[in-house]
Design an enzyme around this catalytic site. Structure first.
Site, PDB file in Angstrom:
ATOM      1  CE  LYS A  20     -24.635  -1.070 -48.722  1.00  0.00           C
ATOM      2  NZ  LYS A  20     -23.404  -1.207 -49.110  1.00  0.00           N
TER       3      LYS A  20
ATOM      4  CG  ASP B 180     -20.074   1.053 -50.755  1.00  0.00           C
ATOM      5  OD1 ASP B 180     -19.243   1.372 -49.749  1.00  0.00           O
ATOM      6  OD2 ASP B 180     -21.056   0.541 -50.741  1.00  0.00           O
TER       7      ASP B 180
HETATM    8  P1  NAP Z   1     -24.946  -8.521 -52.985  1.00  0.00           P
HETATM    9  O1  NAP Z   1     -25.322  -7.498 -53.805  1.00  0.00           O
HETATM   10  O2  NAP Z   1     -25.678  -9.451 -52.271  1.00  0.00           O
HETATM   11  O3  NAP Z   1     -24.253  -9.461 -54.288  1.00  0.00           O
HETATM   12  C1  NAP Z   1     -23.600 -10.673 -54.275  1.00  0.00           C
HETATM   13  C2  NAP Z   1     -22.938 -11.113 -55.592  1.00  0.00           C
HETATM   14  O4  NAP Z   1     -22.098 -12.365 -55.161  1.00  0.00           O
HETATM   15  C3  NAP Z   1     -23.622 -11.346 -56.484  1.00  0.00           C
HETATM   16  O5  NAP Z   1     -22.860 -11.249 -57.798  1.00  0.00           O
HETATM   17  C4  NAP Z   1     -23.769 -12.763 -56.531  1.00  0.00           C
HETATM   18  O6  NAP Z   1     -24.270 -13.502 -57.782  1.00  0.00           O
HETATM   19  C5  NAP Z   1     -22.741 -13.539 -55.940  1.00  0.00           C
HETATM   20  N1  NAP Z   1     -22.929 -14.559 -55.074  1.00  0.00           N
HETATM   21  C6  NAP Z   1     -23.320 -14.679 -54.009  1.00  0.00           C
HETATM   22  N2  NAP Z   1     -23.419 -15.896 -53.659  1.00  0.00           N
HETATM   23  C7  NAP Z   1     -22.893 -16.595 -54.362  1.00  0.00           C
HETATM   24  C8  NAP Z   1     -22.638 -18.174 -54.647  1.00  0.00           C
HETATM   25  N3  NAP Z   1     -23.011 -18.796 -53.731  1.00  0.00           N
HETATM   26  N4  NAP Z   1     -22.048 -18.841 -55.702  1.00  0.00           N
HETATM   27  C9  NAP Z   1     -21.850 -17.665 -56.810  1.00  0.00           C
HETATM   28  N5  NAP Z   1     -21.912 -16.352 -56.790  1.00  0.00           N
HETATM   29  C10 NAP Z   1     -22.361 -15.778 -55.523  1.00  0.00           C
HETATM   30  O7  NAP Z   1     -23.785  -8.311 -52.147  1.00  0.00           O
HETATM   31  P2  NAP Z   1     -22.822  -6.997 -52.275  1.00  0.00           P
HETATM   32  O8  NAP Z   1     -23.492  -5.995 -51.257  1.00  0.00           O
HETATM   33  O9  NAP Z   1     -22.573  -6.687 -53.509  1.00  0.00           O
HETATM   34  O10 NAP Z   1     -21.453  -7.464 -51.595  1.00  0.00           O
HETATM   35  C11 NAP Z   1     -20.586  -8.373 -52.032  1.00  0.00           C
HETATM   36  C12 NAP Z   1     -19.349  -8.376 -51.119  1.00  0.00           C
HETATM   37  O11 NAP Z   1     -18.710  -7.245 -51.180  1.00  0.00           O
HETATM   38  C13 NAP Z   1     -19.774  -8.786 -49.918  1.00  0.00           C
HETATM   39  O12 NAP Z   1     -18.511  -9.923 -49.455  1.00  0.00           O
HETATM   40  C14 NAP Z   1     -19.584  -7.635 -48.973  1.00  0.00           C
HETATM   41  O13 NAP Z   1     -18.905  -7.864 -47.852  1.00  0.00           O
HETATM   42  C15 NAP Z   1     -18.337  -6.928 -49.726  1.00  0.00           C
HETATM   43  N6  NAP Z   1     -18.306  -5.404 -49.812  1.00  0.00           N
HETATM   44  C16 NAP Z   1     -17.064  -4.825 -49.101  1.00  0.00           C
HETATM   45  C17 NAP Z   1     -17.256  -3.471 -49.050  1.00  0.00           C
HETATM   46  C18 NAP Z   1     -15.922  -2.631 -48.391  1.00  0.00           C
HETATM   47  O14 NAP Z   1     -15.880  -1.797 -48.218  1.00  0.00           O
HETATM   48  N7  NAP Z   1     -14.778  -3.578 -48.445  1.00  0.00           N
HETATM   49  C19 NAP Z   1     -18.135  -2.618 -49.470  1.00  0.00           C
HETATM   50  C20 NAP Z   1     -19.343  -3.153 -50.043  1.00  0.00           C
HETATM   51  C21 NAP Z   1     -19.521  -4.705 -49.972  1.00  0.00           C
HETATM   52  P3  NAP Z   1     -25.623 -13.481 -58.506  1.00  0.00           P
HETATM   53  O15 NAP Z   1     -25.628 -12.148 -59.153  1.00  0.00           O
HETATM   54  O16 NAP Z   1     -25.564 -14.391 -59.340  1.00  0.00           O
HETATM   55  O17 NAP Z   1     -26.807 -13.559 -57.400  1.00  0.00           O
END
Ligand code: NAP
Length: 275
Positions: A73, A110
């Site tokens: 991305k 998004d």
């Molecule tokens: P990302 O950039 O990797 O961010 C992950 C987030 O989750 C960060 O805030 C991270 O905290 C936190 N996190 C991850 N593992 C953790 C743990 N073990 N304990 C505590 N916090 C944790 O991922 P993303 O792209 O933002 O995606 C996040 C979620 O949104 C995913 O489940 C994805 O499938 C979903 N999503 C859904 C859609 C949709 O259309 N429905 C679209 C996009 C994403 P830190 O900042 O501290 O690392």
């Protein structure tokens, strides 16, 4: 590689891994429903292969563009000529489109996809809580700033990342660790990976939320997360991750294929996606 019929338009979703992507099911359903002679497929592109991928596709007039997912991305931004204001705002693209001259246009669907399922609510001036400060949270905060919401509390494992996001989106509020008690809010959004299959659960006590609060979980695997189950038990309004996934895909579909998808068939599509 897939055989491609010359003259037949196609689009793709690229990522690594990519097998889990629901985009081919969604776009394929709409293409069939509309009877469009076009294809949508998933292609695994490793990070080192991203430059070669875009170099090859930009010369293919049948290629309409691609959705871009993890881990591309951010990196994909460097391959598009027209970034709009994406770099200065959401900071990542999830769609690259080919213009007639082969130039690539970047977009992020998004934020629009997040907003669409809650467009009928009025959160202007009201307090909001967002869990997470990653890529998805950036799109959520971009949308919240446009919705002119009240103070935003970000709960995140790394609170400093949340504070930086509040400042870059010009939102008032504060960033706290995940262990902080939930403040009252009109809208609670989980934009973290917590609650997703294979990840730890999101452990929040929802009792501070008023009875008319909306709880929105971006996680769509599982579809009913513990967070949504808890919100349903309290009789709160809920929005699941599939609603956003389909809404952001709808924006992409229209940009890629030039026609609106048949959203009146969402129930059928949801049944297909959850089968
Ligand atoms: P990302 O950039 O990797 O961010 C992950 C987030 O989750 C960060 O805030 C991270 O905290 C936190 N996190 C991850 N593992 C953790 C743990 N073990 N304990 C505590 N916090 C944790 O991922 P993303 O792209 O933002 O995606 C996040 C979620 O949104 C995913 O489940 C994805 O499938 C979903 N999503 C859904 C859609 C949709 O259309 N429905 C679209 C996009 C994403 P830190 O900042 O501290 O690392």
């Amino acid at each position: 590689m897939y055989p491609q019929t010359p003259g037949r338009p196609y689009a793709e979703v690229i990522g690594d891994p990519i097998a889990h992507s629901k985009s081919p099911l969604i776009h394929g359903f709409w293409l069939r429903a509309l009877g469009l002679e076009a294809d949508y497929r998933a292609i695994r592109v490793a990070p080192d292969d991203l430059p070669a991928y875009f170099a090859a596709r930009r010369d293919d007039p049948d290629w309409r563009g691609c959705n871009v997912t993890v881990p591309h991305k951010l990196a994909a931004l460097t391959h598009v000529e027209d970034r709009g204001d994406i770099r200065g705002t959401i900071g990542a693209i999830n769609l690259a489109m080919r213009a007639e001259d082969g130039a690539l246009i970047g977009a992020n669907t998004d934020a629009g996809g997040f907003y669409a399922p809650i467009a009928s609510f009025d959160f202007a001036g009201k307090p909001v809580v967002v869990v997470g400060a990653g890529g998805a949270a950036r799109a959520v905060l971009f949308a919240l700033a446009r919705m002119a919401v009240g103070p935003v509390t970000i709960l995140n494992r790394t609170p400093l990342k949340g504070a930086a996001l509040l400042s870059s989106f010009g939102l008032k509020g504060r960033a706290l660790p995940l262990s902080a008690p939930l403040p009252p809010a009109a809208l609670l959004v989980n934009a973290s990976s917590l609650g997703m299959v294979g990840q730890p659960p999101l452990d929040l006590d929802l009792s501070p939320l008023p009875g008319d609060a909306v709880v929105y979980d971006l996680v769509y695997a599982p579809l009913e997360t513990d967070l949504l189950a808890q919100a349903n038990d309290r009789g709160l309004e809920t929005v699941d991750g599939l609603e956003m996934l389909v809404a952001q895909a709808a924006v992409a579909f229209e940009l890629l294929f030039g026609v609106e998808p048949p959203r009146e068939r969402d129930d059928e599509l949801r049944a297909l996606l959850t089968a």
